[in-house]
Design a protein around this motif. Structure first.
Motif, PDB file in Angstrom:
ATOM      1  N   CYS A 105       0.991  -7.217  -1.097  1.00 46.13           N
ATOM      2  CA  CYS A 105       1.474  -7.522  -2.445  1.00 46.13           C
ATOM      3  C   CYS A 105       2.981  -7.732  -2.442  1.00 46.13           C
ATOM      4  O   CYS A 105       3.486  -8.699  -3.012  1.00 46.13           O
ATOM      5  CB  CYS A 105       1.089  -6.387  -3.395  1.00 46.13           C
ATOM      6  SG  CYS A 105       1.564  -6.644  -5.116  1.00 46.13           S
ATOM      7  N   ALA A 106       3.688  -6.830  -1.783  1.00 47.79           N
ATOM      8  CA  ALA A 106       5.151  -6.949  -1.714  1.00 47.79           C
ATOM      9  C   ALA A 106       5.557  -8.197  -0.952  1.00 47.79           C
ATOM     10  O   ALA A 106       6.477  -8.929  -1.364  1.00 47.79           O
ATOM     11  CB  ALA A 106       5.730  -5.702  -1.054  1.00 47.79           C
ATOM     12  N   GLU A 148      -0.586  -2.535  -0.870  1.00 50.36           N
ATOM     13  CA  GLU A 148       0.822  -2.560  -1.264  1.00 50.36           C
ATOM     14  C   GLU A 148       1.661  -3.511  -0.405  1.00 50.36           C
ATOM     15  O   GLU A 148       2.489  -4.271  -0.928  1.00 50.36           O
ATOM     16  CB  GLU A 148       1.412  -1.137  -1.197  1.00 50.36           C
ATOM     17  CG  GLU A 148       0.792  -0.156  -2.166  1.00 50.36           C
ATOM     18  CD  GLU A 148      -0.482   0.488  -1.654  1.00 50.36           C
ATOM     19  OE1 GLU A 148      -1.110   1.253  -2.412  1.00 50.36           O
ATOM     20  OE2 GLU A 148      -0.842   0.241  -0.460  1.00 50.36           O
ATOM     21  N   ALA A 189       2.753   5.209  -4.281  1.00 51.12           N
ATOM     22  CA  ALA A 189       2.460   4.292  -3.176  1.00 51.12           C
ATOM     23  C   ALA A 189       3.394   3.090  -3.202  1.00 51.12           C
ATOM     24  O   ALA A 189       3.854   2.621  -2.142  1.00 51.12           O
ATOM     25  CB  ALA A 189       1.002   3.842  -3.251  1.00 51.12           C
ATOM     26  N   TRP A 190       3.696   2.580  -4.386  1.00 50.64           N
ATOM     27  CA  TRP A 190       4.603   1.430  -4.496  1.00 50.64           C
ATOM     28  C   TRP A 190       6.033   1.834  -4.119  1.00 50.64           C
ATOM     29  O   TRP A 190       6.744   1.064  -3.462  1.00 50.64           O
ATOM     30  CB  TRP A 190       4.546   0.868  -5.909  1.00 50.64           C
ATOM     31  CG  TRP A 190       5.123  -0.512  -6.105  1.00 50.64           C
ATOM     32  CD1 TRP A 190       6.082  -0.873  -7.003  1.00 50.64           C
ATOM     33  CD2 TRP A 190       4.766  -1.720  -5.420  1.00 50.64           C
ATOM     34  NE1 TRP A 190       6.350  -2.216  -6.922  1.00 50.64           N
ATOM     35  CE2 TRP A 190       5.549  -2.770  -5.962  1.00 50.64           C
ATOM     36  CE3 TRP A 190       3.856  -2.009  -4.409  1.00 50.64           C
ATOM     37  CZ2 TRP A 190       5.452  -4.080  -5.519  1.00 50.64           C
ATOM     38  CZ3 TRP A 190       3.760  -3.329  -3.960  1.00 50.64           C
ATOM     39  CH2 TRP A 190       4.548  -4.339  -4.512  1.00 50.64           C
ATOM     40  N   LEU A 247      -2.813  -1.675  -7.869  1.00 49.79           N
ATOM     41  CA  LEU A 247      -3.191  -1.866  -6.465  1.00 49.79           C
ATOM     42  C   LEU A 247      -4.100  -0.760  -5.974  1.00 49.79           C
ATOM     43  O   LEU A 247      -3.855   0.421  -6.230  1.00 49.79           O
ATOM     44  CB  LEU A 247      -1.932  -1.917  -5.598  1.00 49.79           C
ATOM     45  CG  LEU A 247      -0.919  -3.020  -5.943  1.00 49.79           C
ATOM     46  CD1 LEU A 247       0.325  -2.875  -5.090  1.00 49.79           C
ATOM     47  CD2 LEU A 247      -1.545  -4.399  -5.755  1.00 49.79           C
ATOM     48  N   THR A 281       6.259   2.032  -0.373  1.00 56.23           N
ATOM     49  CA  THR A 281       6.332   0.687   0.197  1.00 56.23           C
ATOM     50  C   THR A 281       7.746   0.135   0.085  1.00 56.23           C
ATOM     51  O   THR A 281       8.276  -0.459   1.036  1.00 56.23           O
ATOM     52  CB  THR A 281       5.345  -0.248  -0.525  1.00 56.23           C
ATOM     53  OG1 THR A 281       4.023   0.269  -0.392  1.00 56.23           O
ATOM     54  CG2 THR A 281       5.390  -1.654   0.057  1.00 56.23           C
ATOM     55  N   GLN A 333      -0.389   5.242  -7.979  1.00 53.34           N
ATOM     56  CA  GLN A 333       0.089   3.881  -7.751  1.00 53.34           C
ATOM     57  C   GLN A 333       1.611   3.828  -7.723  1.00 53.34           C
ATOM     58  O   GLN A 333       2.197   3.098  -6.921  1.00 53.34           O
ATOM     59  CB  GLN A 333      -0.464   2.946  -8.825  1.00 53.34           C
ATOM     60  CG  GLN A 333      -1.962   2.689  -8.705  1.00 53.34           C
ATOM     61  CD  GLN A 333      -2.465   1.673  -9.713  1.00 53.34           C
ATOM     62  OE1 GLN A 333      -1.728   1.189 -10.573  1.00 53.34           O
ATOM     63  NE2 GLN A 333      -3.753   1.335  -9.601  1.00 53.34           N
ATOM     64  N   LEU A 377       1.511  -0.842 -12.664  1.00 53.96           N
ATOM     65  CA  LEU A 377       1.265   0.516 -12.191  1.00 53.96           C
ATOM     66  C   LEU A 377       0.641   1.340 -13.306  1.00 53.96           C
ATOM     67  O   LEU A 377       1.201   1.448 -14.398  1.00 53.96           O
ATOM     68  CB  LEU A 377       2.573   1.156 -11.709  1.00 53.96           C
ATOM     69  CG  LEU A 377       3.320   0.359 -10.618  1.00 53.96           C
ATOM     70  CD1 LEU A 377       4.624   1.049 -10.269  1.00 53.96           C
ATOM     71  CD2 LEU A 377       2.453   0.168  -9.381  1.00 53.96           C
ATOM     72  N   PRO A 409       2.754  -5.677  -9.324  1.00 57.43           N
ATOM     73  CA  PRO A 409       1.635  -4.855  -9.772  1.00 57.43           C
ATOM     74  C   PRO A 409       1.928  -4.199 -11.120  1.00 57.43           C
ATOM     75  O   PRO A 409       3.081  -3.892 -11.437  1.00 57.43           O
ATOM     76  CB  PRO A 409       1.527  -3.799  -8.679  1.00 57.43           C
ATOM     77  CG  PRO A 409       2.935  -3.627  -8.206  1.00 57.43           C
ATOM     78  CD  PRO A 409       3.571  -4.996  -8.308  1.00 57.43           C
TER      79      PRO A 409
END
Length: 372
Positions: free
Chosen positions: A105-106, A102, A122-123, A97, A126, A119, A114, A112
């Motif tokens: 996407c979620a 993020e 950030a995930w 991503l 989120t 990344q 990673l 994703p």
């Protein structure tokens, strides 16, 4: 047969410069055969609009054949397909991503891949914001130097993920030389993949691409992923595809003529007729994804007869030598074969000095498309 846009003239049809036919039955059969060879689940790579052939149609056909895992390159591609597939299909974003993607996407339930600590972080943020764990795939670099956690960072990645609200479905890497089975890099990457999985404490490996499926059980893991093989492309350099060809392309004739010895043909007059010749101008060129490098190298076919391209491929047209055909065999609106039973995408790619992937992904939108 499902016809998006007929290439033939009719009351409501606009004739197209060429007709691209995608055999969904062949793609489904190829998927089933690849799954049999792998002996384990196989995901379908449908990035770049399923290699230029139509991701929505192809992903739906593959879902009906039993495929539940689909790989794309970018989040936008996954979002476009999400509503096209039932909820039990899983979509993976191979490039991971970009910042800001993020949340959507979620929300869409997309997974994703990673590829970096940025990344991962950030995930994880989120997931914390949503108050729940989020799924992901973790990619390791095993020798391609393109994407993934570097070898010296594996232990740190595993440690960081132990406390993160992320559920890792698979660890992944990508083979750089699977199209060359004897290349030592394949075994080297396989050994690195084993070490990466061990560092993370999992046996859920997603490793083999189309070529990797044919390298043996050590490469297939828990989930293989296949792209070019689905569409009938060869998985080994210099080899023929063991699967069914799924793509045909015919081009329309827009003019025929006879030229005398010494006539210069095409831009720059690079081809000079060494004898009287009968020529046909075809209604497609490099704007339609037909490489300019096919100039004076490639060919089309009619009635099984090879008709060489003469002179330079233009933006919207090319000229072929039809002297070997009976006079009058081709007229305005006739079609000749560029891809089909006499010339595969790998044959055409070889003449163009490129690879089948580039041929497929470059095929233009001006062709009529028929799905059967």
């Amino acid at each position: 047969m499902l016809d998006d846009n007929s290439g033939a003239a009719g009351a409501d049809a606009i004739p197209a410069p060429g007709v691209l036919t995608v055999d969904l039955g062949a793609i489904r059969a190829n998927y089933t055969r690849l799954r049999e060879i792998a002996g384990s689940p196989v995901g379908a790579v449908v990035k770049a609009n399923a290699y230029g052939l139509g991701a929505e149609r192809i992903s739906k056909a593959l879902f009906d054949e039993g495929c539940r895992n689909f790989f794309v390159a970018h989040l936008g591609e996954a979002l476009s397909l999400r509503s096209n597939l039932p909820e039990d299909a899983t979509l993976y974003v191979l490039n991971g991503l970009l910042p800001g993607g993020e949340g959507v996407c979620a929300e869409a339930g997309i997974v994703p891949v990673l590829n970096s600590f940025e990344q991962i972080d950030a995930w994880a943020e989120t997931a914390k914001g949503l108050g729940r764990n989020l799924p992901a795939v973790l990619q390791f670099d095993t020798g391609m130097s393109r994407l993934g956690i570097a070898p010296e960072e594996r232990a740190l990645a595993a440690e960081r993920l132990r406390s993160a609200p992320i559920d890792i479905a698979f660890v992944m890497s990508h083979l750089a030389s699977a199209d060359e089975p004897s290349d030592a890099q394949n075994a080297s990457q396989a050994a690195e993949m084993v070490q990466a999985a061990a560092a993370f404490g999992t046996e859920n490996i997603c490793f083999a691409n189309s070529g990797g499926i044919f390298l043996g059980a050590n490469f297939r893991g828990a989930l293989a992923r296949t792209g070019i093989a689905l569409y009938g492309g060869a998985t080994q350099n210099g080899g023929e595809s063991p699967l069914r060809h799924a793509v045909e392309l015919t081009l329309a004739v827009i003019q025929t003529r006879t030229v005398e010895t010494g006539a210069r043909i095409g831009y720059g007059g690079t081809h000079v007729a060494a004898r009287p010749m009968r020529l046909a101008t075809l209604a497609a060129g490099y704007a339609d994804g037909l490489p300019r490098s096919l100039s004076d190298r490639g060919a089309v076919y009619c009635d099984g007869i090879r008709l060489p391209i003469v002179g330079r491929v233009s933006m919207d047209s090319m000229v072929v030598d039809i002297s070997a055909l009976a006079e009058g065999r081709l007229v305005l609106g006739s079609h000749v074969e560029l891809l089909g039973s006499h010339q595969s995408m790998d044959d055409l790619a070889r003449d163009a000095g490129t690879i089948s992937y580039e041929i497929l992904t470059g095929l233009g939108s001006r062709f009529a498309r028929i799905y059967r």
